[in-house]
Design a protein around this motif. Structure first.
Motif, PDB file in Angstrom:
ATOM      1  N   GLN A  45       3.347  -0.167  14.353  1.00 58.32           N
ATOM      2  CA  GLN A  45       3.436   0.586  13.105  1.00 58.32           C
ATOM      3  C   GLN A  45       2.066   1.159  12.739  1.00 58.32           C
ATOM      4  O   GLN A  45       1.058   0.473  12.858  1.00 58.32           O
ATOM      5  CB  GLN A  45       3.917  -0.332  11.981  1.00 58.32           C
TER       6      GLN A  45
ATOM      7  N   ALA B 261       0.364   2.915   9.410  1.00 53.49           N
ATOM      8  CA  ALA B 261       0.561   3.273   8.007  1.00 53.49           C
ATOM      9  C   ALA B 261      -0.526   4.250   7.595  1.00 53.49           C
ATOM     10  O   ALA B 261      -1.579   4.329   8.240  1.00 53.49           O
ATOM     11  CB  ALA B 261       0.518   2.023   7.134  1.00 53.49           C
ATOM     12  N   PHE B 262      -0.273   5.001   6.551  1.00 54.33           N
ATOM     13  CA  PHE B 262      -1.256   6.006   6.142  1.00 54.33           C
ATOM     14  C   PHE B 262      -1.081   6.319   4.665  1.00 54.33           C
ATOM     15  O   PHE B 262      -0.240   5.717   3.973  1.00 54.33           O
ATOM     16  CB  PHE B 262      -1.133   7.265   7.002  1.00 54.33           C
ATOM     17  N   TRP B 263      -1.899   7.214   4.158  1.00 60.02           N
ATOM     18  CA  TRP B 263      -1.794   7.695   2.783  1.00 60.02           C
ATOM     19  C   TRP B 263      -1.845   9.216   2.825  1.00 60.02           C
ATOM     20  O   TRP B 263      -2.226   9.783   3.874  1.00 60.02           O
ATOM     21  CB  TRP B 263      -2.939   7.120   1.931  1.00 60.02           C
TER      22      TRP B 263
ATOM     23  N   THR C  76      -4.776  10.590   4.522  1.00 60.14           N
ATOM     24  CA  THR C  76      -5.185  10.160   5.860  1.00 60.14           C
ATOM     25  C   THR C  76      -4.215  10.634   6.935  1.00 60.14           C
ATOM     26  O   THR C  76      -4.239  10.158   8.064  1.00 60.14           O
ATOM     27  CB  THR C  76      -5.355   8.623   5.944  1.00 60.14           C
TER      28      THR C  76
ATOM     29  N   LEU D 137       5.308   6.523   4.183  1.00 61.86           N
ATOM     30  CA  LEU D 137       3.920   6.410   4.628  1.00 61.86           C
ATOM     31  C   LEU D 137       3.770   5.468   5.812  1.00 61.86           C
ATOM     32  O   LEU D 137       2.719   4.855   5.997  1.00 61.86           O
ATOM     33  CB  LEU D 137       3.042   5.944   3.447  1.00 61.86           C
ATOM     34  N   LYS D 138       4.843   5.356   6.595  1.00 63.64           N
ATOM     35  CA  LYS D 138       4.755   4.495   7.778  1.00 63.64           C
ATOM     36  C   LYS D 138       5.505   5.139   8.934  1.00 63.64           C
ATOM     37  O   LYS D 138       6.601   5.673   8.742  1.00 63.64           O
ATOM     38  CB  LYS D 138       5.378   3.122   7.509  1.00 63.64           C
TER      39      LYS D 138
ATOM     40  N   ALA E  14      -9.339   0.963   8.367  1.00 64.16           N
ATOM     41  CA  ALA E  14      -8.909   0.586   7.019  1.00 64.16           C
ATOM     42  C   ALA E  14      -7.875   1.548   6.460  1.00 64.16           C
ATOM     43  O   ALA E  14      -6.880   1.126   5.871  1.00 64.16           O
ATOM     44  CB  ALA E  14     -10.118   0.531   6.100  1.00 64.16           C
ATOM     45  N   ASP E  15      -8.055   2.842   6.669  1.00 65.93           N
ATOM     46  CA  ASP E  15      -7.124   3.779   6.050  1.00 65.93           C
ATOM     47  C   ASP E  15      -6.050   4.306   7.003  1.00 65.93           C
ATOM     48  O   ASP E  15      -5.283   5.182   6.652  1.00 65.93           O
ATOM     49  CB  ASP E  15      -7.858   4.903   5.317  1.00 65.93           C
TER      50      ASP E  15
ATOM     51  N   PRO F 208      -4.050   1.712   9.003  1.00 60.66           N
ATOM     52  CA  PRO F 208      -3.833   0.384   9.584  1.00 60.66           C
ATOM     53  C   PRO F 208      -2.692   0.364  10.606  1.00 60.66           C
ATOM     54  O   PRO F 208      -1.656   1.001  10.403  1.00 60.66           O
ATOM     55  CB  PRO F 208      -3.503  -0.496   8.384  1.00 60.66           C
ATOM     56  N   ILE F 209      -2.955  -0.353  11.686  1.00 61.66           N
ATOM     57  CA  ILE F 209      -1.964  -0.491  12.766  1.00 61.66           C
ATOM     58  C   ILE F 209      -1.468  -1.921  12.783  1.00 61.66           C
ATOM     59  O   ILE F 209      -2.222  -2.854  12.502  1.00 61.66           O
ATOM     60  CB  ILE F 209      -2.616  -0.096  14.114  1.00 61.66           C
ATOM     61  N   LEU F 210      -0.187  -2.079  13.079  1.00 65.52           N
ATOM     62  CA  LEU F 210       0.420  -3.402  13.042  1.00 65.52           C
ATOM     63  C   LEU F 210       1.386  -3.519  14.216  1.00 65.52           C
ATOM     64  O   LEU F 210       2.207  -2.637  14.434  1.00 65.52           O
ATOM     65  CB  LEU F 210       1.177  -3.552  11.707  1.00 65.52           C
ATOM     66  N   ASP F 211       1.254  -4.610  14.956  1.00 67.09           N
ATOM     67  CA  ASP F 211       2.159  -4.850  16.087  1.00 67.09           C
ATOM     68  C   ASP F 211       3.454  -5.463  15.565  1.00 67.09           C
ATOM     69  O   ASP F 211       3.439  -6.558  15.001  1.00 67.09           O
ATOM     70  CB  ASP F 211       1.472  -5.794  17.085  1.00 67.09           C
ATOM     71  N   LEU F 212       4.565  -4.755  15.721  1.00 71.10           N
ATOM     72  CA  LEU F 212       5.867  -5.265  15.266  1.00 71.10           C
ATOM     73  C   LEU F 212       6.819  -5.490  16.445  1.00 71.10           C
ATOM     74  O   LEU F 212       8.029  -5.592  16.273  1.00 71.10           O
ATOM     75  CB  LEU F 212       6.503  -4.274  14.277  1.00 71.10           C
ATOM     76  N   SER F 213       6.236  -5.576  17.658  1.00 70.59           N
ATOM     77  CA  SER F 213       7.068  -5.617  18.868  1.00 70.59           C
ATOM     78  C   SER F 213       8.074  -6.763  18.891  1.00 70.59           C
ATOM     79  O   SER F 213       9.136  -6.648  19.481  1.00 70.59           O
ATOM     80  CB  SER F 213       6.173  -5.738  20.104  1.00 70.59           C
TER      81      SER F 213
END
Lengths: 90, 992, 190
Positions: free
Chosen positions: C41, C43-45, C48, C85-86, C100-101, C103-108
């Motif tokens: 994943q 995410a952003f704003w 960004t 925003l994702k 920071a702006d 952010p990456i997230l492993d959701l595997s």
């Protein structure tokens, strides 16, 4: 069952959403006085007719939205994102 | 024999003979028959016994309005009661019986109640059994409660099967531009017209054949075939055997599709019923109209039905229902019926209540050999169990006077027509009484619902078709709703006006308004005399319209009689509110597939199989399934959890904690966000450290607790209690989107991403050392209490470890990506088992947390402040946070509020219950001084202990005796109040 | 990490049994599970977006964030717009691209990925999902999050069929329901 037009997902069943609360409330800063907080948290109108309310698209895009709805007929007039940064879409 | 199947005609398939059983007798019908038509063809007369008086009843109609032929279909577990024989499609092997009768409907012992019937009028049961004076003055309804079960037995509705339902049911969702309800002339015309547009159309028909009123004609078969050919070729989605039972907000319709009710052998992969939720942009009701009877003496005996149903039996099913037929009408519709029955070979007498009948109509009828008597109506049917003759009367100076008799074997009634406006009424549109046409017409609606055909009081078939065709203009002009000025097709009324006819009152013999619920004209008048004049009260007092037919034929009569009694108009009396369902729907369909194991979705941890394979007994925690205890050598639950807790405290234990809520909190403002949300400071939490935190609600009450780990400058991993996980995510999202939308923070639930296991006990580090790739990273220096590390298991699986403790022992929680959960358990267990460790479940976890005085959802129940929970030191005085203002309201900080305490029994052999009220020993009354939230046998203290809340807390109750009172389970235990931190209060054990 | 990947076990595990189920006359539903899902994943704003697009471009050669309710399907990976925003990316993103702006997230491991196709796939899904799946509402590339028996799930349509992203903990329970519902159409579990 009412249908709500989510600004991100389009029209969906209300069962995908949860009701939040009074959408007309401006919550004070966390450091505000007890009086301001009492007013924001406890003082509510019981409207028959058009009212603003927040809903959360819990089982959808997870966006919090403001819905203008008639409590008498369920007619929905307008829906927009609660987060002003999202108004107009990204 | 009076009714008979004709040699030809009808829309049945005479090549397909269907055998069925009625009340134990083998009979034959044809494919295309309903159970009712097959019974008529076989000349079966008494089909049921009435609800209250056990009077014999026959078939009264040919459709959903049926109020006489209410039968039981099927046997064993598939026995279905209160089925309308008129809508039950016949199938090979169908078994049906009459109901509400013993030994059978032809001879019913209960019919004796008919002779006592003068005592059984409106409100009889209530007057007689509820609060019987003088025995029960002011003492409620004990006698009623006692007699009710006998009364219910006597007033039968058929006996449902006691076996579990063997069938499947399912839900389904549908979407369309236009939903047309009803496939009669108007509905088909609209469908055909819309098929030429690009609208996505659903055509919904409750019958097993399309055609509606077309099926009742002998002459329209070709018209129908031509239309159906086109419809079938179009993109219109056709749903037969499907009832639109309710209309809801924003174009939603509830539909019941009967998938398997017509099948001889149900297929196990097919559902019996399918419950549809349809969202239509526009709804067109082409639901037709229902013919009414009217009230006269003995108007309920078998051999009396609506005029149009005799036509249906003739033209659709090829049955002549009688040889000597009298028809009594107040409108034109019965004329064609009399002509067709005459043509089919019956002797027909037509009584028309109207004085002026146009000559051309008169001539046509009499020219065909039909006897026509004007200004006349039937006044009494003579039975007893089948109509053999009728008396008829004329209205002279506002009084009905008998004029003569007629022998007959069938009496047909046409008392006018009621448009089926139920679905638009569900939407809150008030029905409007139409004096001219003697019926309720649909009221105005702002919604995109239109009515066409006879549902809006259009009576001529050609006009109905026109109204269907014209719907296209409405769509072109305005896609959402009809403009107010637009009329689909004008409702012109009857060619020759109908006249009001609701009752012919001559004798004082029973004269029924609502056949299915045995409500008589006398009941209406009694209700009026007793002051039940509001139509809603009338309904409830007499039960008019409250049977399974919902008063489809009777309501208008009842309302008209009340209007007469009040000397008011029907408009003034009004009508009761139509509510869904239009016709009964099965409970199974409402449940769909969400039954038994799938009543709620089951949430399994990645270790679920592993836990089961290692002898776990499971329990439910919210939707999660979690290990409860791990018995060895035949232990019971108590032996097992006590051993597990003891082993963990002495050596080491492993517990699946995957169900804890886990939330990723990311973004440049994550730290500021947490600092506002938590009561304690988070601004200076170092990277690779965890901190216990408490969140309050706006009103200052404790919302949830958990630990939050700082993974990087802008990246946190929050854990919540299992129970509050979803709620906390929504709350954090609300704060960010609704209130603090200058903060840049993203919230993502990662509960499912990570499998977690707690390793607790003095040997827990030894277990970790054996399992990680680099044992240095779990040393006390590198992983101190509240430290975290991201590292690898020895087989390269990535993991996160935090030195946190819920048990109070030296402990860690270790998380791996979920697909490795089972591997994690294998590795940990191999290490722990070799050290004499154990697996532990929720029960042991609960025991250990109670010993430590750690709070859970049982304590944080939405009424508790930080002070109450003994957590006041968690409230920062240097910053504001959510709830910081309102937690200081006077009521929240006043002295003497119930506070968290530990509870010991005075006699250490005694036990006490969770949920007990704690009272002062001198005052075992009322709400007491506090309550017990949780109890356990404590392996540390070797007796039972508990935690709970008590006014003023431990300080107030030191050296005093209280009583844990459980009035429900009749138990009182003398208890001592102690500090909630019963075990290792200094917290020495989790260091080192 | 090759070693570790071999140890991954799907939430459907031993309950995913290949074969034909239900109506023997037909074969109108096919289930296929994609094991060892890779799902990241980003995410952003609002301010960004361009940074995210830079990451997508350098990592995957995809230049734009897909529009709400849609996806961009690429030979190497797909980008799915799941929330305002994702986005989800079906490829591994290097951890050090997480800023920071953005952010990456492993959701595997957080979702079970089940593909449903066959002639009656839409019908089957609408036995459970309250969303409009008609062709002009939900064509190839469409994505939606919705509710399946009280559980939030994400649905994505590609040439291969409907991809269901089921929260891992609930996925076996939901799979069982799907299987029951699919039998009437003739079900092939591949």
């Amino acid at each position: 069952m009412i249908r709500i037009i989510c600004p991100f997902c389009g029209e969906r069943d209300h069962s995908e959403f949860t009701y939040g609360g009074d959408g007309s409330i401006k919550y004070p800063e966390i450091g505000a006085t007890t009086e301001e907080w009492v007013s924001a948290v406890f003082e509510r109108k019981n409207i028959k007719g058009k009212q603003l309310e927040t809903w959360h698209h819990l089982h959808g895009c997870r966006m919090w939205i403001v819905v203008e709805r008639d409590t008498n007929t369920h007619k929905i007039f307008r829906v927009w994102p609660a987060d002003p940064r999202m108004i107009g879409g990204i | 024999m009076t009714a008979k199947r004709l040699r030809s005609g009808g829309k049945i398939d005479r090549d397909k003979i269907l055998n069925f059983t009625w009340d134990g007798q083998e009979l034959e019908g044809y494919s295309g028959d309903t159970l009712a038509s097959a019974l008529v063809a076989n000349n079966r007369r008494i089909i049921g016994r009435s609800f209250k008086y056990h009077r014999p009843r026959g078939i009264t109609s040919s459709g959903v309005e049926e109020s006489g032929a209410i039968v039981t279909v099927g046997k064993g577990a598939r026995k279905e009661v209160n089925v309308r024989a008129t809508t039950q499609e016949l199938y090979h092997g169908l078994t049906a019986t009459g109901q509400n009768a013993w030994p059978n409907v032809r001879f019913d012992f209960g019919s004796i109640s008919n002779y006592f019937s003068k005592f059984l009028g409106a409100g009889f049961y209530y007057k007689t059994f509820m609060g019987i004076p003088p025995f029960e003055w002011g003492r409620g309804t004990k006698i009623w409660m006692f007699y009710e079960k006998y009364i219910r037995k006597a007033a039968g509705m058929g006996a449902a099967s006691r076996e579990p339902d063997p069938d499947n049911y399912e839900h389904a969702h549908g979407f369309c531009d236009v939903a047309i309800i009803g496939s009669g002339p108007a509905g088909l015309a609209a469908a055909l017209e819309l098929s030429k547009t690009n609208q996505d159309v659903m055509l919904i028909e409750q019958d097993f054949e399309l055609g509606g009123d077309y099926l009742n004609y002998d002459s329209k078969s070709e018209d129908l075939a031509r239309i159906l050919l086109k419809i079938n070729k179009s993109n219109i989605r056709i749903m037969k055997r499907t009832t639109a039972f309710g209309a809801y907000d924003h174009g939603t319709l509830g539909l019941l599709e009967r998938v398997g009710d017509h099948l001889s052998t149900p297929l196990n992969y097919l559902p019996r019923h399918r419950f549809w939720t349809i969202r239509a942009k526009r709804i067109i009701l082409a639901t037709g109209a229902i013919e009414r009877h009217f009230a006269f003496s003995n108007n309920d005996i078998p051999g009396i039905m609506t005029a149009s149903s005799a036509r249906t039996y003739l033209n659709r099913y090829g049955i002549l229902s009688g040889e000597h037929i009298v028809i009594s009408t107040n409108n034109d519709s019965a004329y064609i019926v009399s002509q067709e029955l005459k043509k089919a070979g019956a002797n027909v007498t037509l009584l028309d209540a109207r004085a002026s009948i146009p000559n051309h109509l008169k001539k046509k009828i009499t020219g065909e050999g039909i006897e026509l008597i004007s200004s006349a109506a039937v006044s009494e049917a003579v039975g007893p169990s089948w109509v053999s003759k009728i008396k008829f009367a004329k209205l002279i100076d506002d009084k009905w006077i008998n004029q003569g008799e007629k022998s007959c074997d069938l009496l047909l009634i046409s008392g006018g027509w009621s448009p089926v406006i139920n679905l638009i009424s569900h939407r809150g549109s008030k029905a409007i009484w139409d004096e001219r046409d003697c019926c309720f017409l649909p009221g105005h609606s702002e919604e995109a619902i239109d009515l066409i055909g006879s549902a809006r009081g259009i009576w001529r078939i050609d006009d109905c078709v026109k109204s269907g065709i014209n719907i296209k203009h409405a769509l072109d002009k305005n896609k959402i709703a009809l403009s107010k000025s637009y009329k689909v097709t004008e409702n012109k009324g009857w060619e020759n006006p109908i006249i009001p006819l609701y009752e012919v009152d001559i004798s004082n013999k029973k004269s029924f308004v609502d056949l299915q619920h045995d409500v008589t004209t006398q009941d209406i008048r009694v209700a009026h005399q007793e002051g039940f004049v509001s139509v809603e009260h009338l309904k409830r007092y007499t039960t008019l319209g409250m049977a399974t037919d919902q008063g489809k034929t009777g309501n208008v009569i009842g309302i008209a009689l009340m209007a007469k009694a009040l000397n008011a108009t029907v408009t003034n009396v009004g009508t009761t509110t139509f509510r869904p369902p239009y016709t009964p729907i099965s409970l199974g369909a409402l449940a769909g597939r969400n039954t038994n194991d799938h009543f709620r979705p089951l949430r399994r941890t990645p270790m679920d199989d592993w836990n089961l394979a290692n002898s776990a007994v499971m329990t439910h925690a919210g939707l999660w399934r979690r290990p409860w205890y791990f018995p060895v050598n035949g232990e019971n639950i108590s032996q097992s959890y006590i051993r597990e807790a003891r082993t963990t405290r002495n050596k080491v234990g492993l517990c699946d904690v995957t169900s804890l809520g886990k939330i990723a909190i990311q973004g440049p403002d994550a730290t500021e966000f947490l600092n506002r949300v938590y009561t304690n400071p988070f601004a200076k939490l170092p990277i690779n450290k965890a901190r216990y935190g408490i969140m309050l609600r706006d009103d200052g009450i404790v919302l949830d607790d958990g630990t939050t780990w700082r993974l990087s400058e802008t990246d946190y991993f929050m854990t919540t209690t299992t129970a509050n996980a979803a709620r906390v995510v929504s709350w954090l999202e609300e704060l960010l989107q609704v209130r603090w939308n200058t903060l840049k923070v993203h919230i993502t639930s990662v509960t499912d991403q990570w499998a977690g296991c707690a390793i607790a006990g003095p040997l827990s580090r030894k277990v970790l050392e054996k399992c990680v790739k680099d044992s240095d990273c779990v040393s006390n220096e590198n992983l101190p209490f509240m430290g975290i590390t991201s590292t690898f298991l020895f087989n390269d699986i990535p993991c996160r470890i935090a030195r946190i403790s819920f048990s109070g022992e030296m402990a860690s929680e270790i998380y791996v990506p979920s697909d490795y959960g089972h591997v994690l358990m294998e590795i940990l267990w191999e290490a722990a088992e070799s050290l004499g460790g154990c697996l532990y479940g929720l029960e042991a976890l609960g025991a250990m947390r109670i010993e430590k005085g750690h709070v859970t959802g049982a304590e944080l129940d939405g009424r508790v402040t930080l002070e109450d929970a003994g957590l006041v030191k968690m409230a920062s005085t240097k910053k504001d946070f959510i709830g910081s203002a309102l937690r200081k309201r006077p009521e929240m900080i006043k002295a003497g509020r119930p506070q968290l305490v530990g509870i010991f029994p005075e006699d250490i052999n005694a036990t006490f219950n969770a949920g007990s009220i704690i009272c002062d020993e001198s005052n075992l009354n009322g709400h007491g001084e506090g309550w017990v939230t949780a109890v356990t046998y404590s392996p540390v203290f070797n007796h039972w202990i508990g935690i709970g809340f008590i006014s003023g807390g431990y300080q107030n109750w030191q050296n005093k005796v209280a009583v844990a009172a459980d009035p429900i389970r009749d138990k009182e235990t003398r208890v001592k109040i102690v500090s909630p931190y019963m075990y290792d209060p200094e917290g020495k054990r989790h260091y080192g | 990490m090759g070693n570790a990947d071999n140890n991954r076990m799907s939430a459907l595990g031993r309950y995913y049994v290949k074969g034909h189920y239900g109506n023997k006359e037909s074969n109108n539903i096919i289930f296929e599970e994609i094991e060892s899902l890779v799902l990241f994943q980003v995410a952003f704003w609002p301010d960004t977006v361009s940074k995210v697009e830079k990451i997508l471009n350098s990592e995957l050669g995809i230049k734009k964030i897909p529009k709400p309710g849609s996806s961009i399907i690429n030979s190497s990976a797909s980008v799915i717009r799941v929330e305002p925003l994702k986005i989800w990316v079906t490829a591994k993103l290097e951890e050090d691209t997480s800023k920071a702006d953005t952010p990456i997230l492993d959701l595997s491991h957080s979702r079970t990925n089940l593909i449903i196709h066959g002639n009656d796939a839409t019908k089957l899904l609408n036995r459970f999902l309250p969303i409009d799946l008609r062709e002009n509402s939900f064509g190839i590339g469409a994505v939606a999050s919705t509710m399946f028996h009280h559980v939030g799930i994400t649905l994505w349509r590609t040439e291969r069929g409907y991809h269901l992203f089921l929260p891992r903990g609930f996925s076996l329970s939901l799979f069982e329901l799907l299987k029951k519902g699919a039998k009437q159409f003739g079900l092939q579990i591949k």
